[in-house]
Motif scaffolding. Sequence first.
Motif, PDB file in Angstrom:
ATOM      1  N   SER A   1      12.829 -61.269 -15.451  1.00 60.61           N
ATOM      2  CA  SER A   1      12.328 -62.372 -14.704  1.00 60.61           C
ATOM      3  C   SER A   1      12.123 -62.388 -13.863  1.00 60.61           C
ATOM      4  O   SER A   1      11.036 -62.814 -12.640  1.00 60.61           O
TER       5      SER A   1
ATOM      6  N   LEU B   1      12.313 -66.659 -23.774  1.00 63.21           N
ATOM      7  CA  LEU B   1      13.588 -66.653 -24.213  1.00 63.21           C
ATOM      8  C   LEU B   1      14.028 -67.835 -24.085  1.00 63.21           C
ATOM      9  O   LEU B   1      14.621 -67.654 -24.946  1.00 63.21           O
TER      10      LEU B   1
ATOM     11  N   CYS C   1       9.963 -57.070 -22.799  1.00 62.94           N
ATOM     12  CA  CYS C   1      10.283 -56.858 -24.712  1.00 62.94           C
ATOM     13  C   CYS C   1      10.448 -56.008 -25.658  1.00 62.94           C
ATOM     14  O   CYS C   1      11.815 -56.133 -26.706  1.00 62.94           O
TER      15      CYS C   1
ATOM     16  N   LEU D   1      14.198 -54.805 -25.693  1.00 61.30           N
ATOM     17  CA  LEU D   1      15.455 -56.909 -25.824  1.00 61.30           C
ATOM     18  C   LEU D   1      14.928 -56.687 -27.020  1.00 61.30           C
ATOM     19  O   LEU D   1      16.568 -57.489 -28.649  1.00 61.30           O
TER      20      LEU D   1
ATOM     21  N   TRP E   1      19.568 -56.873 -28.223  1.00 59.91           N
ATOM     22  CA  TRP E   1      19.605 -58.223 -27.579  1.00 59.91           C
ATOM     23  C   TRP E   1      21.005 -58.581 -28.043  1.00 59.91           C
ATOM     24  O   TRP E   1      21.658 -59.523 -27.503  1.00 59.91           O
TER      25      TRP E   1
ATOM     26  N   THR F   1      17.039 -59.441 -19.336  1.00 60.72           N
ATOM     27  CA  THR F   1      16.896 -60.637 -18.899  1.00 60.72           C
ATOM     28  C   THR F   1      16.373 -60.632 -17.579  1.00 60.72           C
ATOM     29  O   THR F   1      15.338 -61.145 -16.668  1.00 60.72           O
TER      30      THR F   1
ATOM     31  N   VAL G   1       9.935 -65.170 -19.332  1.00 55.75           N
ATOM     32  CA  VAL G   1      11.670 -66.241 -19.636  1.00 55.75           C
ATOM     33  C   VAL G   1      11.135 -67.361 -20.865  1.00 55.75           C
ATOM     34  O   VAL G   1      11.534 -67.878 -20.622  1.00 55.75           O
TER      35      VAL G   1
ATOM     36  N   LEU H   1      21.316 -67.419 -17.462  1.00 59.31           N
ATOM     37  CA  LEU H   1      20.167 -67.188 -17.464  1.00 59.31           C
ATOM     38  C   LEU H   1      19.631 -67.649 -16.101  1.00 59.31           C
ATOM     39  O   LEU H   1      18.866 -67.197 -15.876  1.00 59.31           O
TER      40      LEU H   1
END
Length: 451
Positions: free
Chosen positions: A116, A23, A86, A89, A93, A112, A20, A44
């Motif tokens: 989270s 990000l 990850c 992402l 993304w 995300t 997080v 977010l």
Amino acid sequence: MALLVHLLAAAFGMGSWMAVNGLWVELPLIVNTLPEGWDLPSYLTVIIQLANVGPLLVTLMHKLRPGYLREAAVIYAILTIGVLACVLLAFFWRVTTVVGRAPHSTAFFIITFFLSLVDCTSSVTFLPFMSGLPAKYITTYFIGEGLSGFVPGLVALAQGVGMASCVNTTGNATQNLTGVGEEWMLQTQYLPPNFSPEVFFSFLAAMMCVSLAAFIALKRLPRVSFDLAADTLVPELSASAPTGLDNPGLEPDGGSPLQHQTKEKNRNQPVVANSNFSVYELGFIYFLVVWVNMAANGLLPSVQTYSCMPYGNLAYHLSAALSSVANPVACIVAMFFPNRSLLFLGVLGVLGTAFGSYNMAMAALSPCPLLQSSPVGLAIIVLSWVFFTGAFCYVKVMIGVILRDKSHSALVWCGAASQLGSLVGSVTMFPLVNTYKLFKSGDFCNTKCPL
């Protein structure tokens, strides 16, 4: 062997909020690419709040079905999810889909949410696991937890930011009073950073792998390997400090089982402050908890783009990265220079509110904030974000220490107040930013502001 365990505990702690925090410090480089633009941070904050369903389910399972969830299995699961998320992402993304006749970053939002979920759930799983180790290793774990905000901030600074330049471009031919002519306009072009967001997200995946490997090693080390010396935590070190524009969501200082067990183990330590407070003092403490979390985790992060981007990408990049670094630095200051005075914490809360108010005011004035074209304006907005983050982080840490020494239920209510403040802040700002459009974005090259 003791050094090895310290290293493993720190590496394990880094996985708590690494994703997080990563990000948030990467937003300055992706906010100009994804279709949500300057509204992206407000999305977010809400997504991270939704991810608190993870620790809620774990807590309910422990209450309703004691012993059903195996702690190690849950940690294996969430760290594995963190690694996979990850990696995904880094590849997806940029992927968008049309929702409601407009493109949205659905892949980014879904990934995300899972990142989270990992970080929020770590608050109720990592600490209980660490409670089985001697106290000195738990101290190292908290250092690693602080590094989960510090390391991404340093990497983001090394990554640099795509500096903007204004380039003349030719538009469509237009008919005017003098005949056919060409319409010229300025277009903002961003120079590439030192390495791409894909590389940064791959780094986050690697760090999550390190955390997973550290947990596996800690599980496999025989108990005889641990140094069972009677070292204990000083009171200030045993309170978990939040990390990173931290998580605009669940705060890890909200009353973990580890903190209560540590308190029981350290009865022989002198009490450094009176834990008996009047009703008014307790009311003030919990008001601070709600307000600090509301501002730091909901209100201000939602509009950071609007307060910084008018000064350029560099301002947003530095404010995000340096704030992420300032957070663990403030926690370290609180550890070594604690001040439990409610008057001092109140004054510090007022100072943090003043910096936050300036940040909010600049967001409201977007796209033409004060001193927009001056290096002084850029320096002020960056320092304002750093001091805002540092002041509120110190307040949160010291309140956690104070309430830990009071009682177990005080910490429970602290966690509830933290969640309430974060939730109210993020839910309040989302419609103001995305529905009512109270904050205006601008174009670095084409926005004309009065001198």
